[in-house]
Scaffold this motif. Structure first.
Motif, PDB file in Angstrom:
ATOM      1  N   LEU A  96      41.473  40.639  72.856  1.00  0.00           N
ATOM      2  CA  LEU A  96      42.419  39.314  72.076  1.00  0.00           C
ATOM      3  C   LEU A  96      41.206  37.889  72.856  1.00  0.00           C
ATOM      4  CD1 LEU A  96      45.065  38.474  70.730  1.00  0.00           C
ATOM      5  CD2 LEU A  96      46.495  38.002  73.063  1.00  0.00           C
ATOM      6  N   ILE A  97      41.164  37.908  74.036  1.00  0.00           N
ATOM      7  CA  ILE A  97      40.268  36.283  73.868  1.00  0.00           C
ATOM      8  C   ILE A  97      38.798  36.651  73.010  1.00  0.00           C
ATOM      9  CG2 ILE A  97      38.636  35.560  75.118  1.00  0.00           C
ATOM     10  CD1 ILE A  97      40.398  36.472  77.675  1.00  0.00           C
ATOM     11  N   GLY A  98      38.133  37.281  72.714  1.00  0.00           N
ATOM     12  CA  GLY A  98      37.410  37.291  71.852  1.00  0.00           C
ATOM     13  C   GLY A  98      37.391  37.476  70.310  1.00  0.00           C
ATOM     14  N   LEU A  99      38.633  38.087  70.194  1.00  0.00           N
ATOM     15  CA  LEU A  99      39.515  37.938  69.171  1.00  0.00           C
ATOM     16  C   LEU A  99      39.596  36.697  68.430  1.00  0.00           C
ATOM     17  CD1 LEU A  99      41.121  41.352  68.025  1.00  0.00           C
ATOM     18  CD2 LEU A  99      39.500  40.159  66.643  1.00  0.00           C
ATOM     19  N   THR A 100      40.364  35.732  69.827  1.00  0.00           N
ATOM     20  CA  THR A 100      40.952  34.092  69.382  1.00  0.00           C
ATOM     21  C   THR A 100      39.753  33.551  69.700  1.00  0.00           C
ATOM     22  OG1 THR A 100      42.453  34.392  71.191  1.00  0.00           O
ATOM     23  CG2 THR A 100      41.999  32.722  70.749  1.00  0.00           C
ATOM     24  N   VAL A 101      38.136  33.989  69.953  1.00  0.00           N
ATOM     25  CA  VAL A 101      37.437  32.841  70.046  1.00  0.00           C
ATOM     26  C   VAL A 101      36.420  32.731  68.414  1.00  0.00           C
ATOM     27  CG1 VAL A 101      35.331  32.760  70.629  1.00  0.00           C
ATOM     28  CG2 VAL A 101      36.570  33.043  71.911  1.00  0.00           C
ATOM     29  N   VAL A 102      36.438  33.732  67.718  1.00  0.00           N
ATOM     30  CA  VAL A 102      35.457  34.386  66.749  1.00  0.00           C
ATOM     31  C   VAL A 102      37.608  33.512  65.528  1.00  0.00           C
ATOM     32  CG1 VAL A 102      35.362  35.342  65.009  1.00  0.00           C
ATOM     33  CG2 VAL A 102      34.338  36.403  67.168  1.00  0.00           C
ATOM     34  N   PHE A 103      38.257  33.650  65.595  1.00  0.00           N
ATOM     35  CA  PHE A 103      39.719  33.412  65.004  1.00  0.00           C
ATOM     36  C   PHE A 103      39.283  31.491  64.781  1.00  0.00           C
ATOM     37  CE2 PHE A 103      44.107  31.130  64.146  1.00  0.00           C
ATOM     38  CZ  PHE A 103      43.827  31.518  63.072  1.00  0.00           C
TER      39      PHE A 103
END
Length: 121
Positions: A96-103
Motif C-alpha cells: 500500500l505504501i508503494g501504491l500510495t507513493v505512485v498515486f
C-alpha cells in the motif's frame, strides 16, 4: 501525455528506491520488496490505462471496451498479487505504501498539468 508518463515513472523511482533501501534497515526484505512491487503495480496500472484509452480513442462504443479492458487489467493485477501473497512474498502495508507513493506522484503531475493548461488558455 508520454512526457508526463515518463516524469511519473522517473519521480516514482526516485522516491521508491530510496524508501525501499531505507526500510531494509528497519524491516524485513519482504517489506522493502513489497514497496517496490506496489510501485511497479501502480505504474503498470497507469500504463495499461493510458494504452487502453489511446488504443480505443475515437472508436465506436469505446466506453464499454475501456470498461472491459480496465476490469481485465485489474483482474490480472489482483491474480498476480494473490499469488505473491500466497507465497508470502509481499507485505500488504508496504504494498500500500508503494501504491500510495505512485498515486501521489500521479496526482501531483495531474495538478501541475491542469495548472499549466489553465495558464496557457
Amino acid at each position: 501525455m508520454e512526457i508526463m508518463i515518463k516524469r511519473i515513472n522517473k519521480q516514482s523511482a526516485i522516491l521508491l528506491l530510496p524508501l525501499a533501501g531505507i526500510s531494509l534497515f528497519f524491516a524485513s526484505w519482504r517489506f522493502s520488496l513489497s514497496i517496490i512491487i506496489g510501485g511497479l503495480v501502480g505504474v503498470a496500472n497507469l500504463k495499461g490505462l493510458v494504452w487502453s484509452i489511446n488504443a480505443l480513442f475515437g472508436m465506436e462504443r469505446a466506453g464499454g471496451k475501456i470498461v472491459f479492458l480496465s476490469i481485465f487489467r485489474l483482474l490480472v493485477i489482483f491474480c498476480i498479487l494473490i499469488v505473491l501473497a500466497a507465497f508470502r512474498v509481499i507485505d500488504p502495508v508496504s504494498l500500500l505504501i508503494g501504491l500510495t507513493v505512485v498515486f501521489a506522484v500521479i496526482l501531483k503531475e495531474g495538478l501541475l498539468a491542469a495548472k499549466r493548461s489553465r495558464i496557457n488558455a
